[in-house]
Design a protein around this motif. Structure first.
Motif, PDB file in Angstrom:
ATOM      1  N   SER A  41       0.813  -1.218   0.000  1.00 34.94           N
ATOM      2  CA  SER A  41       0.000   0.000   0.000  1.00 34.94           C
ATOM      3  C   SER A  41       0.844   1.266   0.000  1.00 34.94           C
ATOM      4  O   SER A  41       0.350   2.352  -0.327  1.00 34.94           O
ATOM      5  N   ASN A  99       0.818   3.715  -2.834  1.00 38.95           N
ATOM      6  CA  ASN A  99      -0.256   4.699  -2.970  1.00 38.95           C
ATOM      7  C   ASN A  99      -0.288   5.726  -1.842  1.00 38.95           C
ATOM      8  O   ASN A  99      -0.852   6.813  -2.016  1.00 38.95           O
ATOM      9  N   THR A 100       0.305   5.382  -0.697  1.00 41.92           N
ATOM     10  CA  THR A 100       0.213   6.276   0.457  1.00 41.92           C
ATOM     11  C   THR A 100       1.439   7.162   0.640  1.00 41.92           C
ATOM     12  O   THR A 100       1.452   8.032   1.520  1.00 41.92           O
ATOM     13  N   HIS A 101       2.472   6.950  -0.168  1.00 35.42           N
ATOM     14  CA  HIS A 101       3.677   7.767  -0.120  1.00 35.42           C
ATOM     15  C   HIS A 101       3.895   8.391  -1.501  1.00 35.42           C
ATOM     16  O   HIS A 101       3.820   7.687  -2.514  1.00 35.42           O
ATOM     17  N   PRO A 156      -6.505  12.140   1.170  1.00 37.40           N
ATOM     18  CA  PRO A 156      -7.417  11.378   0.304  1.00 37.40           C
ATOM     19  C   PRO A 156      -8.241  12.294  -0.585  1.00 37.40           C
ATOM     20  O   PRO A 156      -8.554  13.416  -0.214  1.00 37.40           O
ATOM     21  N   LYS A 175       4.671  11.245   2.584  1.00 37.44           N
ATOM     22  CA  LYS A 175       3.384  10.796   3.120  1.00 37.44           C
ATOM     23  C   LYS A 175       2.664  11.895   3.910  1.00 37.44           C
ATOM     24  O   LYS A 175       1.430  11.999   3.872  1.00 37.44           O
TER      25      LYS A 175
END
Length: 256
Positions: free
Chosen positions: A208, A211-213, A255, A250
């Motif tokens: 994941s 997508n999160t960093h 979102p 991050k």
């Protein structure tokens, strides 16, 4: 002519040196000429890390939830080396749980290791760091500046480290002691698995990170160690009270 090592002759105390960020940081400072005093709970792991250091470090097996052990860490460092130049608060734990299900004992342990120990060690180290015009660098987390669910105590503990850093920097600045911290994102260590995450869940968590960093990957312990090395060095002589994100962007994500 050989280049002078940046930490030659300097005494560096590091907690959490058994693995992960602590192990990488210990090895990096050793290569930079530091006289190391390494602390951890796992005797075998600490010895293995010490064997990888260029200069033989002093080691201490202790529990950061024990006030007497914390006092002995500082006393032993000064007894061995006669001074202290750099305190690296690296040790930390992660306990999963939210406001509805986190046991108070897990909350207490998280705060004891991640926050109280940072304060206690720094407080006892301060008189010695004032003498050497030294510095403190602690490991916080991206969760210290961003909120995440289901790791409530961990988030609280790291937010406290960030604010401790700023407050202590103001208090010790006039005495020429610098205080900073680093805020890692997801770093490939044993932290999450030791906090109860299964191997399968951990692999999904690492995936994941794409997508999160912002940089599309998780980080490595050596990347955090390099940031701590910089903040503790003379190259950062005019930097204090800083929470330095080492998280692949991050902290800047949100979102949509």
């Amino acid at each position: 002519m050989a280049l002078k090592l940046p930490f030659a002759g300097k005494v560096v105390l590091i907690t959490g040196a058994c693995s992960g960020i602590g192990a990488a940081t210990a090895q990096l400072f050793s290569r930079s000429g530091a006289c190391l005093f390494m602390c951890g709970q796992n005797k075998d792991n600490l010895a293995a890390v010490a064997d990888k250091c260029i200069q033989k470090p002093e080691t201490f097996i202790g529990d950061l939830t024990c006030d007497d052990d914390i006092r002995d860490i500082i006393k032993s460092t000064i007894k061995t080396f006669g001074k202290l130049d750099v305190l690296l608060n690296v040790a930390g734990i992660l306990e999963s749980g939210n406001i509805e299900n986190l046991d108070l004992c897990h909350y207490d342990r998280t705060m004891a290791i991640n926050t109280k120990a940072v304060y206690h060690l720094s407080s006892l180290a301060a008189p010695h760091l004032i003498k050497t015009k030294g510095c403190i660098v602690s490991v916080s987390s991206v969760v210290g500046i961003r909120s995440f669910p289901n790791v409530l105590a961990y988030c609280m503990s790291k937010a406290a480290v960030d604010h401790f850093t700023r407050c202590a920097a103001l208090e010790l600045g006039p005495k020429q002691v610098r205080v900073n911290c680093v805020n890692p994102g997801m770093i490939v260590t044993n932290l999450h698995k030791s906090g109860g995450m299964s191997e399968e869940a951990y692999e999904k968590f690492k995936e994941s990170a794409k997508n999160t960093h912002a940089l599309g990957r998780a980080g490595q312990p050596e990347e955090v160690a390099a940031a701590m090395h910089f903040l503790a060095s003379d190259d950062a002589s005019f930097i204090t009270g800083v929470s330095l994100s080492v998280d692949g962007g991050k902290h800047a994500m949100c979102p949509r």
